[in-house]
Every structure is written in C-alpha cells, then in structure tokens.
Design an enzyme around this catalytic site. Structure first.
Site, PDB file in Angstrom:
ATOM      1  N   LYS A  52     -55.458  -4.636 -16.281  1.00 48.52           N
ATOM      2  CA  LYS A  52     -55.238  -6.041 -15.879  1.00 48.52           C
ATOM      3  C   LYS A  52     -54.204  -6.685 -16.797  1.00 48.52           C
ATOM      4  CE  LYS A  52     -58.080  -9.454 -17.397  1.00 48.52           C
ATOM      5  NZ  LYS A  52     -57.364 -10.592 -17.972  1.00 48.52           N
ATOM      6  N   ASN A  53     -54.431  -6.570 -18.113  1.00 51.14           N
ATOM      7  CA  ASN A  53     -53.559  -7.302 -19.037  1.00 51.14           C
ATOM      8  C   ASN A  53     -52.136  -6.754 -19.045  1.00 51.14           C
ATOM      9  OD1 ASN A  53     -55.619  -8.997 -19.644  1.00 51.14           O
ATOM     10  ND2 ASN A  53     -56.042  -8.173 -21.687  1.00 51.14           N
ATOM     11  N   CYS A  84     -60.030 -18.381 -19.843  1.00 45.68           N
ATOM     12  CA  CYS A  84     -61.405 -18.319 -20.346  1.00 45.68           C
ATOM     13  C   CYS A  84     -61.618 -19.370 -21.433  1.00 45.68           C
ATOM     14  CB  CYS A  84     -61.676 -16.944 -20.963  1.00 45.68           C
ATOM     15  SG  CYS A  84     -62.010 -15.658 -19.760  1.00 45.68           S
ATOM     16  N   ARG A 107     -56.717 -21.421 -28.087  1.00 49.47           N
ATOM     17  CA  ARG A 107     -55.626 -20.634 -27.511  1.00 49.47           C
ATOM     18  C   ARG A 107     -54.344 -21.456 -27.290  1.00 49.47           C
ATOM     19  NH1 ARG A 107     -58.282 -16.605 -23.111  1.00 49.47           N
ATOM     20  NH2 ARG A 107     -56.735 -15.185 -23.908  1.00 49.47           N
ATOM     21  N   PRO A 108     -53.760 -21.953 -28.375  1.00 53.57           N
ATOM     22  CA  PRO A 108     -52.519 -22.715 -28.233  1.00 53.57           C
ATOM     23  C   PRO A 108     -51.330 -21.803 -27.907  1.00 53.57           C
ATOM     24  CG  PRO A 108     -53.051 -22.426 -30.549  1.00 53.57           C
ATOM     25  CD  PRO A 108     -54.156 -21.779 -29.766  1.00 53.57           C
ATOM     26  N   MET A 109     -50.142 -22.419 -27.783  1.00 56.45           N
ATOM     27  CA  MET A 109     -48.942 -21.634 -27.441  1.00 56.45           C
ATOM     28  C   MET A 109     -47.845 -21.792 -28.479  1.00 56.45           C
ATOM     29  SD  MET A 109     -48.280 -21.709 -23.388  1.00 56.45           S
ATOM     30  CE  MET A 109     -46.787 -20.762 -23.580  1.00 56.45           C
ATOM     31  N   ASP A 110     -48.221 -22.257 -29.682  1.00 54.81           N
ATOM     32  CA  ASP A 110     -47.193 -22.548 -30.689  1.00 54.81           C
ATOM     33  C   ASP A 110     -46.330 -21.331 -31.029  1.00 54.81           C
ATOM     34  OD1 ASP A 110     -49.684 -21.646 -31.716  1.00 54.81           O
ATOM     35  OD2 ASP A 110     -49.048 -22.103 -33.754  1.00 54.81           O
ATOM     36  N   LEU A 111     -46.920 -20.137 -31.051  1.00 53.79           N
ATOM     37  CA  LEU A 111     -46.138 -18.948 -31.433  1.00 53.79           C
ATOM     38  C   LEU A 111     -45.109 -18.588 -30.354  1.00 53.79           C
ATOM     39  CD1 LEU A 111     -49.147 -16.892 -32.840  1.00 53.79           C
ATOM     40  CD2 LEU A 111     -47.406 -18.099 -34.161  1.00 53.79           C
ATOM     41  N   ASP A 125     -61.815  -7.889 -26.765  1.00 54.91           N
ATOM     42  CA  ASP A 125     -62.239  -7.818 -25.358  1.00 54.91           C
ATOM     43  C   ASP A 125     -63.371  -6.809 -25.131  1.00 54.91           C
ATOM     44  OD1 ASP A 125     -60.437  -9.754 -24.705  1.00 54.91           O
ATOM     45  OD2 ASP A 125     -59.007  -8.451 -23.697  1.00 54.91           O
ATOM     46  N   ILE A 137     -60.643 -12.956 -33.665  1.00 65.46           N
ATOM     47  CA  ILE A 137     -59.502 -13.310 -32.811  1.00 65.46           C
ATOM     48  C   ILE A 137     -59.717 -14.660 -32.112  1.00 65.46           C
ATOM     49  CG2 ILE A 137     -57.959 -12.521 -30.949  1.00 65.46           C
ATOM     50  CD1 ILE A 137     -57.939 -10.600 -33.300  1.00 65.46           C
ATOM     51  N   ARG A 146     -62.345 -11.462 -11.922  1.00 61.64           N
ATOM     52  CA  ARG A 146     -61.020 -11.612 -12.529  1.00 61.64           C
ATOM     53  C   ARG A 146     -60.563 -10.305 -13.172  1.00 61.64           C
ATOM     54  NH1 ARG A 146     -60.570 -15.812 -16.867  1.00 61.64           N
ATOM     55  NH2 ARG A 146     -58.549 -14.800 -16.831  1.00 61.64           N
TER      56      ARG A 146
END
Ligand code: UD1
Length: 422
Positions: A22-23, A118, A123-127, A308, A330, A400
């Site tokens: 999936k990933n 989820c 779970r930010p997006m700064d990186l 996971d 994580i 999912r």
C-alpha cells in the site's frame, strides 16, 4: 457499518499470498504526475486508499484505469488541468500530500490541502516544506491549504532532514528528479518503499543513487518518460500475517515474503519463540508448542522495528509468558488498540510512549472497536486465539490497508466472517 466476527478456532495451516505494498503504491501513483507519458503499475493492492489516490489524481486531470481486477493501474498525466488537491479528498488520507512535490516540479505551482489520515499523532509537514523551500519553492499556508510555487523552477540543493521522514523523503525525491542540478538528501528515509520509488523513477529516466542508504543523490533531468513497474511486496501485510500462526499456533507460509523486508521484526519473533524460515516462495512461520516469551520492542525508522507492526506485535505479547515493554518512538498517540485489547482480557499499562504488557494466559472474545488501520488488524489477530467471539466494528479502517482479510485468514483455517451493516 460492517463488522468482522472472529472466533478462536485453534491452529492455522496453509498459505497466504501477500499483496503489493500500500505505502509503496501510494507514492508510486503520484509519480505519474512527473511525466506526460503513461506509467503502469503492476502488483497493485486492492484497497480503499488506492481508490482515494485514484480519485485525487483524477481530480487533477490524470487518467487512472484499473485493470485485471485492480492489480494493474494504467495511469496517464498527459493533461494536468487542475493544480488544487482539495480538502474533501486529502482529508481521507495523509498520503495525498505526496502530490505536492511532483506537481510543483511538473507545473511550477500546486495548492494542496493539509492532510488528515489516521488519528495517530500530529503528523505535521514541516520537513516536506523545508525540503522543497531549499530547492527554491515558495510555500505559504492559507485557509488550511499549502500554496506552493517555484517561479524560476526548482533547483538542486543539499537538504539534511532533522528526522528521516518517509513522506518528506518521497516528496522531495520526486521533485528533485526534474530540478535543475544536483540534489543531495541527507538523513533520508531508508524504507523499502523509498527504494521501490527510486527504482520506478529510474525506469522513467531519473538519475538517482544511494536509495536504501541515508544519503540519496539525484541529478535532475529535463523530462521523465513512461514506464511499467511492479509494486514491491507489502512488508506490513507480510508481518501482520506472519503473526497469525504466531498467535494462534500452527504453520503458515506467506507467499512473496522476504527476510530482508522484515529482518528486525523477525528477530523479535524468534526471540519470542516463533520459527521463521525463508523458502523459495516466501516466509514460513511456525509456532509449535509452549507459550510465547515476552520481548521488548522499540519502534524505529527502517531497518528498525516498524511502527506499522507495533499494534499487531502487542496482540501477540498479550499472552506471552512475562512482561514486555513496547516503546513507540515514531508516533505519539499510537496505543489506541491497548484499551480495546484490555477489553479482551489483556493487561496493559500505557504511560506516554511506553506500553507495558503483562502476559495473561488467555484472551477472551469481546465487542471491540477499530480505531485506526493497524489497530484494527491487531484486534482480528488477537481474536484468532481468544476464547469465544470477537466482534470488531468500524472495519472501514481495515479496508484502507488490507485486501481480502476474511478470505486470506479463512484460507488457513481461521473462523472469521464479515457481517454487512446497514
Ligand atoms: C509513512 C507511512 C506510515 C508509517 C510511517 C512511518 C505511507 C503512506 N505511510 O507515513 O504507514 O507509519 O511512514 O514508518 O507511506 N514528521 C514531522 N514533520 C514532517 C513529516 C513527519 O514531524 O514534515 C513526523 C511525524 O509526525 C511522525 C514521524 O515524523 O511522528 C514519522 O513520519 P513519516 O516518516 O513522515 O511518516 P509518513 O510518511 O506520514
């Protein structure tokens, strides 16, 4: 809403085929946006997350055709006529943010809603943002949307991630394939899904070296061409089904499995007393007699123990002989399965990012609720060895990430059925 009912039914035996990841598929699909020629993926998994990504790419003007019962995805991004990834689609799945890098590289601009996904942490997006900004992008957050542009095109840069984020590595890697000059990613993620993405991009004409290590070097090219690429085996689905005989007893061969995809997980299984053998067709897992031994587990980026698989491993350790300590490094909020497993008779104390599991002799079936993708399957695994009936609700989380769960587990002798809700 549908429910899944599992009844402990003794030992399992037989084979389970493992699907494409999936990933990996969720990052390979947006790679279509990088080229005006077709990209075809084979060995794709049949999952609702793949449908969500199909919906998102289609909304941007890409054509995605599902062939061979969904196992082949034929994509074409010849005419990208929309650069806005809408909240209504993005909120369903965090991986939607993987269209940002490719759109920016191909079109020079993109507007992408901040994602949902989820509920397992901030779970930010700064990186992702810092990486793309280092390549010359200008990115602003307005009304919940990231507005990104690269008026002079993206330029190669040296980017050191403060954390080896999978998504940020994928987004920046894709963008860098079409940037001017050389990009060096330091402290890049090393997951097999990154290697699979780099392999696909190379077959589209990208120049990439070092994937699978912490330093990836990308030499930008003017354009990418079409390709056909097989999606790598899903190591999380593999690990999940390896746990089925470990929990219920018996012997199951997971077809398509490879040790190199799950070595750190296998190390822990073996410490717990489970036998794992690599065969020509996959990985054979056997639990013969005696109780599982307690083991401590800390989640880490690849090649460490995968976050996971933490929920599923916890399901195994609930009935171990002794006390196991699971540390989640994580995601900060990833023990939502613990109270549900407790409803089945498990003894678990959660303090921040640490769960202490005191093994009990036997779990007992109970009505439980799936709270996220991996938590949902951990409850099904626990139900395989529980006494009586475990009824799992909110199984849309499961859809999912796991195709044909009922069929695959029934095939090795589990007593499991799906009840259609209204
Ligand atoms: C991917 C996987 C997910 C897996 C995770 C970790 C996909 C579609 N999803 O998610 O199943 O659990 O890797 O193996 O491939 N972070 C930041 N800033 C950022 C990005 C991430 O602080 O810009 C943090 C996150 O909040 C999290 C950690 O880094 O705590 C790991 O995130 P990341 O590796 O980016 O995971 P995803 O790509 O979201």
């Amino acid at each position: 809403m549908d429910q899944i009912i599992v009844t402990g039914n003794g030992e399992l035996s037989g084979e389970i085929p493992i699907a494409g990841a999936k990933n990996a598929c969720l990052t390979l699909m947006p790679a279509t946006l990088l080229s005006d020629e077709p990209l075809t993926l084979t060995n794709a998994p049949r999952l609702s997350d793949i449908k969500t990504m199909t919906e998102l790419l289609s909304s941007l003007g890409a054509e995605v055709t599902s062939l061979q019962d969904g196992q082949v995805l034929a994509m074409s991004s010849h005419d990208i006529n929309n650069h806005v990834a809408d909240y209504d689609i993005v909120r369903k799945m965090r991986a939607s943010n993987l269209v940002l890098g490719p759109m920016l590289a191909r079109l020079g601009h993109a507007v992408v809603s901040l994602p949902g996904g989820c509920a397992i942490g901030a779970r930010p997006m700064d990186l992702h943002i810092h990486g793309l900004e280092a390549m010359g992008a200008e990115i602003e957050l307005k009304d919940g949307y990231l507005h990104a542009k690269a008026p002079g095109g993206l330029k190669g840069a040296t980017i050191e991630f403060s954390f080896a984020s999978v998504g940020a590595t994928e987004n920046v890697l894709m963008a860098a394939t079409l940037a001017k000059g050389t990009t060096v990613l330091k402290n890049a993620a090393r997951e097999p899904e990154i290697v699979d993405l780099a392999t696909c991009l190379r077959s589209m004409g990208a120049q990439i070296e070092g994937d699978g290590t912490s330093t990836i070097t990308i030499q930008g090219v003017d354009r990418l061409h079409g390709a056909t690429h097989p999606v790598v085996t899903d190591r999380i689905e593999l690990g999940t089904y390896m746990l089925a005989p470990a929990i219920a007893g018996g012997e199951v061969e997971c077809l398509g499995g490879k040790l190199s995809l799950v070595q750190s997980f296998v190390d822990k299984l073996e410490q717990a007393g489970v036998e794992v053998t690599e065969t020509e067709r996959g990985l054979k897992v056997a639990r013969r007699n005696g109780r599982i031994k307690a083991v401590d587990v800390t989640t880490e980026p690849f090649p460490g123990f995968p976050t996971d698989l933490q929920a599923q491993m916890m399901a195994l350790l609930c009935t171990a002989d002794g006390t196991s300590v699971l540390e989640e490094k994580i995601f900060e909020n990833r023990f939502m399965h613990a109270p549900e497993l407790t409803r089945m008779g498990a003894s678990i104390d959660v303090q921040g990012g640490t769960a202490t599991v005191h093994g009990v002799d036997q779990l007992k079936g109970a009505p439980v609720m799936a709270t996220d993708l991996r938590a949902s399957v951990s409850l099904i695994l626990a139900g395989l060895a529980a006494e009586g009936e475990t009824m799992v609700s909110r199984v849309y989380h499961l859809d999912r990430g796991y195709e044909h769960v009922v069929r695959k587990l029934e095939g090795v002798g589990a007593k499991i059925e799906r009840i259609k809700g209204s």
